[in-house]
Design a protein around this motif. Structure first.
Motif, short mmCIF file in Angstrom:
data_model
loop_
_atom_site.label_atom_id
_atom_site.label_comp_id
_atom_site.label_asym_id
_atom_site.label_seq_id
_atom_site.Cartn_x
_atom_site.Cartn_y
_atom_site.Cartn_z
N LYS A 10 37.22 57.55 -7.55
CA LYS A 10 37.49 58.84 -6.93
C LYS A 10 37.62 58.73 -5.42
CE LYS A 10 35.69 63.58 -6.65
NZ LYS A 10 34.59 64.49 -7.08
N ARG A 11 36.78 57.86 -4.82
CA ARG A 11 36.81 57.69 -3.36
C ARG A 11 37.83 56.64 -2.92
NH1 ARG A 11 31.67 58.55 -4.95
NH2 ARG A 11 30.49 60.20 -3.89
N GLY A 12 38.46 55.96 -3.88
CA GLY A 12 39.45 54.95 -3.54
C GLY A 12 38.84 53.77 -2.80
N ILE A 13 37.61 53.42 -3.18
CA ILE A 13 36.87 52.39 -2.46
C ILE A 13 37.18 50.99 -2.99
CG2 ILE A 13 34.54 51.50 -1.98
CD1 ILE A 13 33.57 54.37 -1.97
N SER A 14 37.50 50.09 -2.07
CA SER A 14 37.65 48.66 -2.33
C SER A 14 38.68 48.33 -3.41
CB SER A 14 36.30 48.06 -2.74
OG SER A 14 35.37 48.27 -1.71
N GLY A 15 39.65 49.19 -3.62
CA GLY A 15 40.73 48.85 -4.54
C GLY A 15 40.55 49.28 -6.00
N TRP A 16 39.43 49.94 -6.33
CA TRP A 16 39.27 50.46 -7.69
C TRP A 16 40.27 51.58 -7.90
CZ3 TRP A 16 36.30 48.95 -11.76
CH2 TRP A 16 35.32 47.97 -11.50
N ARG A 17 40.88 51.63 -9.11
CA ARG A 17 41.90 52.65 -9.35
C ARG A 17 42.07 52.89 -10.85
NH1 ARG A 17 44.40 47.81 -8.86
NH2 ARG A 17 46.20 47.37 -10.19
N TRP A 18 42.56 54.09 -11.16
CA TRP A 18 42.96 54.39 -12.54
C TRP A 18 44.33 53.78 -12.78
CZ3 TRP A 18 39.09 55.89 -15.23
CH2 TRP A 18 38.16 56.82 -14.76
N LEU A 19 44.64 53.46 -14.02
CA LEU A 19 45.95 52.92 -14.37
C LEU A 19 46.77 53.99 -15.10
CD1 LEU A 19 44.96 49.34 -15.58
CD2 LEU A 19 45.86 50.04 -13.35
#
Length: 213
Positions: free
Chosen positions: A204-213
């Motif tokens: 949700k915060r777009g931290i360190s490259g985590w993302r939904w696909l």
């Protein structure tokens, strides 16, 4: 200089450590005294989850305090941290050893500054509410519109539509910063030994490259 906020988890014992470093977070072992003793005894078989990275030390401090409070790292026995991770060495008054010292102080009977006194009685404190929120204040000093008594609030249950959306979101595939693909945040959480809520927060915060696909 880029600083990394990370969460390390020992694969054999499950003990966790929240820390920061300007080195490679995947190679850096951590510096906490309890954590390093644990590694010396059980080995360095750990997983590393980068929670946040920034060149701004104030942002690192803010995120460190956020996760320290979110996971209650000082008092949770699943963590090796003895104090909150604030990016500057921490406040000693928040250190577990400091709290242990306070617990050993003799404040019984007349040695207690409040012996024979009551803050509630002396200040004549009472609960008041305005049908929306509660306040604890000296009787007669309550704002207009507040009546005596404490309001009991109940959490409104989710609608079925909201439940369906949350369920679908929990099954959405996601990707970690190191390129690993997971069928759901639950699967990602299991791989890094954290909660699905923590993974969802990172995305949700777009931290360190985590993302939904």
């Amino acid at each position: 200089m880029k600083t990394y906020l990370y969460l390390k988890t020992h694969r054999a014992t499950g003990l966790k450590y929240l820390g920061k470093t300007t080195q490679d977070p995947y190679k850096y072992k951590g510096s906490g005294s309890r954590w390093t003793r644990h590694l010396a005894k059980h080995g360095n078989d750990v997983s590393t989850l980068v929670l946040f990275e920034s060149d701004n030390i104030q942002e690192i401090k803010s995120q460190g305090q956020y996760y320290s409070e979110l996971w209650n790292i000082v008092h949770d026995q699943n963590f090796a941290n003895l104090r909150p991770e604030s990016g500057d060495g921490g406040d000693m008054s928040m250190c577990q050893s400091w709290h242990d010292g306070v617990k050993k102080r003799d404040t019984s009977g007349s040695k207690n500054s409040m012996y024979g006194r009551s803050a509630v009685i002396e200040n004549n404190l009472r609960w008041y509410n305005d049908c929306l929120k509660n306040i604890y204040i000296t009787e007669g000093a309550q704002p207009d519109g507040y009546s005596l008594g404490r309001l009991i609030t109940y959490k409104k249950p989710h609608t079925q539509d909201t439940k369906n959306k949350l369920s679908q979101q929990g099954r959405k595939p996601c990707a970690s910063p190191d390129g690993k693909i997971f069928e759901s945040r639950k699967e990602a959480a299991k791989a890094y030994n954290v909660s699905p809520v923590a993974i969802g927060g990172l995305i949700k915060r777009g931290i360190s490259g985590w993302r939904w696909l």
